[in-house]
Scaffold this motif. Sequence first.
Motif, PDB file in Angstrom:
ATOM      1  N   ALA A  23       0.847  -1.187   0.000  1.00  6.06           N
ATOM      2  CA  ALA A  23       0.000   0.000   0.000  1.00  6.06           C
ATOM      3  C   ALA A  23       0.884   1.239   0.000  1.00  6.06           C
ATOM      4  O   ALA A  23       1.825   1.320   0.785  1.00  6.06           O
ATOM      5  N   THR A  24       0.567   2.178  -0.890  1.00  8.00           N
ATOM      6  CA  THR A  24       1.433   3.349  -1.051  1.00  8.00           C
ATOM      7  C   THR A  24       0.666   4.656  -0.868  1.00  8.00           C
ATOM      8  O   THR A  24      -0.559   4.700  -1.047  1.00  8.00           O
ATOM      9  N   SER A  25       1.400   5.708  -0.554  1.00 13.03           N
ATOM     10  CA  SER A  25       0.822   7.044  -0.469  1.00 13.03           C
ATOM     11  C   SER A  25       1.942   8.068  -0.527  1.00 13.03           C
ATOM     12  O   SER A  25       3.118   7.730  -0.364  1.00 13.03           O
ATOM     13  N   GLY A  26       1.568   9.318  -0.796  1.00 14.67           N
ATOM     14  CA  GLY A  26       2.542  10.396  -0.759  1.00 14.67           C
ATOM     15  C   GLY A  26       3.253  10.695  -2.056  1.00 14.67           C
ATOM     16  O   GLY A  26       4.194  11.493  -2.073  1.00 14.67           O
ATOM     17  N   PHE A  27       2.823  10.067  -3.156  1.00 16.70           N
ATOM     18  CA  PHE A  27       3.433  10.351  -4.451  1.00 16.70           C
ATOM     19  C   PHE A  27       2.427   9.997  -5.549  1.00 16.70           C
ATOM     20  O   PHE A  27       1.401   9.368  -5.296  1.00 16.70           O
ATOM     21  N   ALA A  28       2.736  10.419  -6.774  1.00 14.87           N
ATOM     22  CA  ALA A  28       1.848  10.150  -7.913  1.00 14.87           C
ATOM     23  C   ALA A  28       2.033   8.701  -8.359  1.00 14.87           C
ATOM     24  O   ALA A  28       2.943   8.374  -9.128  1.00 14.87           O
ATOM     25  N   PHE A  29       1.165   7.852  -7.870  1.00 15.90           N
ATOM     26  CA  PHE A  29       1.301   6.406  -8.047  1.00 15.90           C
ATOM     27  C   PHE A  29       1.530   6.012  -9.498  1.00 15.90           C
ATOM     28  O   PHE A  29       2.383   5.169  -9.791  1.00 15.90           O
ATOM     29  N   ASP A  30       0.781   6.620 -10.406  1.00 19.75           N
ATOM     30  CA  ASP A  30       0.858   6.205 -11.818  1.00 19.75           C
ATOM     31  C   ASP A  30       2.139   6.660 -12.503  1.00 19.75           C
ATOM     32  O   ASP A  30       2.385   6.280 -13.654  1.00 19.75           O
ATOM     33  N   ASP A  31       2.961   7.455 -11.841  1.00 17.63           N
ATOM     34  CA  ASP A  31       4.195   7.966 -12.443  1.00 17.63           C
ATOM     35  C   ASP A  31       5.440   7.180 -12.040  1.00 17.63           C
ATOM     36  O   ASP A  31       6.547   7.531 -12.449  1.00 17.63           O
ATOM     37  N   TYR A  32       5.257   6.136 -11.235  1.00 21.15           N
ATOM     38  CA  TYR A  32       6.404   5.429 -10.685  1.00 21.15           C
ATOM     39  C   TYR A  32       6.357   3.933 -10.987  1.00 21.15           C
ATOM     40  O   TYR A  32       5.295   3.308 -10.889  1.00 21.15           O
ATOM     41  N   ALA A  33       7.502   3.390 -11.309  1.00 21.05           N
ATOM     42  CA  ALA A  33       7.643   1.932 -11.326  1.00 21.05           C
ATOM     43  C   ALA A  33       7.736   1.462  -9.872  1.00 21.05           C
ATOM     44  O   ALA A  33       8.269   2.169  -9.006  1.00 21.05           O
ATOM     45  N   ILE A  34       7.192   0.280  -9.620  1.00 18.81           N
ATOM     46  CA  ILE A  34       7.185  -0.252  -8.266  1.00 18.81           C
ATOM     47  C   ILE A  34       7.741  -1.674  -8.289  1.00 18.81           C
ATOM     48  O   ILE A  34       7.443  -2.442  -9.212  1.00 18.81           O
ATOM     49  N   GLY A  35       8.524  -1.988  -7.287  1.00 19.01           N
ATOM     50  CA  GLY A  35       9.155  -3.298  -7.273  1.00 19.01           C
ATOM     51  C   GLY A  35       9.111  -3.983  -5.931  1.00 19.01           C
ATOM     52  O   GLY A  35       8.982  -3.339  -4.891  1.00 19.01           O
ATOM     53  N   TRP A  36       9.214  -5.297  -5.990  1.00 16.36           N
ATOM     54  CA  TRP A  36       9.313  -6.137  -4.802  1.00 16.36           C
ATOM     55  C   TRP A  36      10.736  -6.688  -4.704  1.00 16.36           C
ATOM     56  O   TRP A  36      11.279  -7.193  -5.694  1.00 16.36           O
TER      57      TRP A  36
END
Length: 125
Positions: A23-36
Motif C-alpha cells: 500500500a502506497t501514499s505520498g506520491f503520484a502512483f501512476d508515475d512510478y515503477a514499483i518493485g518487490w
Amino acid sequence: DVQLQASGGGLVQTGGSLRLSCATSGFAFDDYAIGWFRQAPGKEREGVSCISSSDGSTYYATSVKGRFTISRDSAKNTVYLQMNSLKPEDTAVYSCTVDQVSVETLCRFAPSDFWGQGTLVTVSS
C-alpha cells in the motif's frame, strides 16, 4: 512523504501460495515503477519483480518466473505480488520500493531511496 507498507506475509508449506500487498501514499502512483525485493538471512537483497508506471511491463527474477505475478491497482494505489508454488528458498523478508526508472533498472540496481517496512514470508519444507 512517500510511504510504503508491505503486508500479507506468513507461514506457508512448500507448494502453497501467498499474496503480498504494498500500500502506497505520498506520491503520484501512476508515475512510478514499483518493485518487490526480498532479503533472506545472510544473503544480499534481491530484486524479485517490478512493474512499470506506464505500459504495464514487468520484470521477474529468473528464480520466480512462472510462479510469481506482479500487478498494480491505480484505484487503490497498491501493488500486489501473487506467489504460487512457494519453495523454502523463497523464505525472506519482502519489501517494496518505487522509482522513476525502467523496471529492469529498478529490479537489477535498486536505485531508490524509498523503501517500506517488509513482511516476512516463511516457507516450510
